[in-house]
Design an enzyme around this catalytic site. Sequence first.
Site, PDB file in Angstrom:
ATOM      1  N   ARG A 191       0.840  -1.191   0.000  1.00 22.69           N
ATOM      2  CA  ARG A 191       0.000   0.000   0.000  1.00 22.69           C
ATOM      3  C   ARG A 191       0.875   1.241   0.000  1.00 22.69           C
ATOM      4  O   ARG A 191       2.080   1.147   0.123  1.00 22.69           O
ATOM      5  CB  ARG A 191      -1.021  -0.002   1.166  1.00 22.69           C
ATOM      6  CG  ARG A 191      -0.598  -0.642   2.431  1.00 22.69           C
ATOM      7  CD  ARG A 191       0.121   0.147   3.494  1.00 22.69           C
ATOM      8  NE  ARG A 191      -0.123   1.551   3.503  1.00 22.69           N
ATOM      9  CZ  ARG A 191       0.832   2.439   3.635  1.00 22.69           C
ATOM     10  NH1 ARG A 191       2.101   2.058   3.779  1.00 22.69           N
ATOM     11  NH2 ARG A 191       0.584   3.718   3.659  1.00 22.69           N
ATOM     12  N   ASP A 236      -2.145  10.758  -2.497  1.00 26.59           N
ATOM     13  CA  ASP A 236      -2.484   9.676  -3.431  1.00 26.59           C
ATOM     14  C   ASP A 236      -2.807  10.200  -4.817  1.00 26.59           C
ATOM     15  O   ASP A 236      -2.679   9.490  -5.811  1.00 26.59           O
ATOM     16  CB  ASP A 236      -3.658   8.858  -2.891  1.00 26.59           C
ATOM     17  CG  ASP A 236      -3.209   8.030  -1.711  1.00 26.59           C
ATOM     18  OD1 ASP A 236      -3.160   8.568  -0.591  1.00 26.59           O
ATOM     19  OD2 ASP A 236      -2.851   6.851  -1.922  1.00 26.59           O
TER      20      ASP A 236
HETATM   21  O1  MRU Z   1      -4.736   3.138   2.067  1.00 26.67           O
HETATM   22  P1  MRU Z   1      -3.260   3.353   2.002  1.00 26.67           P
HETATM   23  O2  MRU Z   1      -2.532   2.842   3.190  1.00 26.67           O
HETATM   24  O3  MRU Z   1      -2.665   2.886   0.698  1.00 26.67           O
HETATM   25  O4  MRU Z   1      -3.112   4.943   2.026  1.00 26.67           O
HETATM   26  C1  MRU Z   1      -1.822   5.490   1.905  1.00 26.67           C
HETATM   27  C2  MRU Z   1      -1.791   6.964   2.036  1.00 26.67           C
HETATM   28  O5  MRU Z   1      -2.799   7.619   2.157  1.00 26.67           O
HETATM   29  C3  MRU Z   1      -0.440   7.611   1.900  1.00 26.67           C
HETATM   30  O6  MRU Z   1      -0.377   8.766   2.678  1.00 26.67           O
HETATM   31  C4  MRU Z   1      -0.212   7.990   0.422  1.00 26.67           C
HETATM   32  O7  MRU Z   1      -0.437   6.895  -0.407  1.00 26.67           O
HETATM   33  C5  MRU Z   1       1.147   8.518   0.195  1.00 26.67           C
HETATM   34  S1  MRU Z   1       2.354   7.251   0.238  1.00 26.67           S
HETATM   35  C6  MRU Z   1       3.841   7.962  -0.092  1.00 26.67           C
END
Ligand code: MRU
Length: 349
Positions: free
Chosen positions: A47, A240
Amino acid sequence: MVIARPILWECRRLSILDQTLLPGQVSYIHLDSLGAVWEAIKKLRVRGAPAIGICAAFGVIVGIEEEDAPDTEAAMAAIREGVEYLSTSRPTAVNLFWALARMRTVAEAAYAEGLTLEAFEARLEAEAQAIHDEELASCLAIGAYGEALIQDGDGVLTHCNAGGLATIDYGTALAPMVKAHEAGKRIAVYADETRPLLQGARLTAWELMQRGIDVTLICDNMAAQVMREGKIQLVIVGADRIAANGDAANKIGTYGVALIAKAHGVPFYVAAPSSTFDLELASGEAIPIEQRGAEEVTHGFGKATAPDGVKVYNPAFDVTPAELIAGIITERGILRPPYAQSIREQLKG
Ligand code: MRU
């Protein structure tokens, strides 16, 4: 110091650190089918926006191997199918679609050139490796630019996990903190636990402790109090997907942190590589927000914490409006408002 890498590509085999098991267990699993890659992304075993993109890029090659394609025609068909399929795994992080599009573009060009199967596959492997290496370089550059924002003695708050586990090695939001620490600055990081899946508690706290960085875990609802007590001099989070006007999607709760920071006069920064920008979207309103299952809220980590049958709303991300963001730290420098202009100027080409 290198913390456990989230993605390994060795001898044409893809392995990931299963992040759902952290911090209790450091365990790698092989992803030997397209279905396994899809499941790993969907279930957050791997993730974080850049890591999802890198995993999907190598996942496309896993799809060819699985197909045991006898020629480039069959390999190309497997790639087209694999790209479509993996793009259904999670909707918000644009890095996924960016990496898959790169893989498909390179494959189509190599196919049109009439390469041998071996040369065709080598071209794809090189592209996936390039995506990996570029993301690593971006993290280092983000760290170098972002470090200048952190003074000796500062308290820095972050939300979710945008560290090496979400990218490669240094991370994005955590990279300036790691660099500041390496430069000998005394910093205190406050990590929001990040309900409902606790990426802050399970991953950020773990990662920073591994690096010997002073980290204090707080529940999400404590951020306002901690800021009021004057413990936080700046906030740095990841993203994201960032729209052309600077609106930034990140883990649910980020928008609230930005509002609290504004109320306390604390600068709020977003750190992200170019691969996280989606210039096709004029504003954050068009960013697709992933909706996840009710059980993540009602049965976090196996324990029932809500009555059976209760209605649940579980958006996994929110969008912080550009006007709340003091700067966006990228591998090309720190972008400042007005973002429509600075993003266009710095990210072109
Ligand atoms: O649901 P996730 O754990 O994939 O969410 C991740 C995030 O929101 C992070 O802050 C984002 O992807 C930036 S990672 C460098």
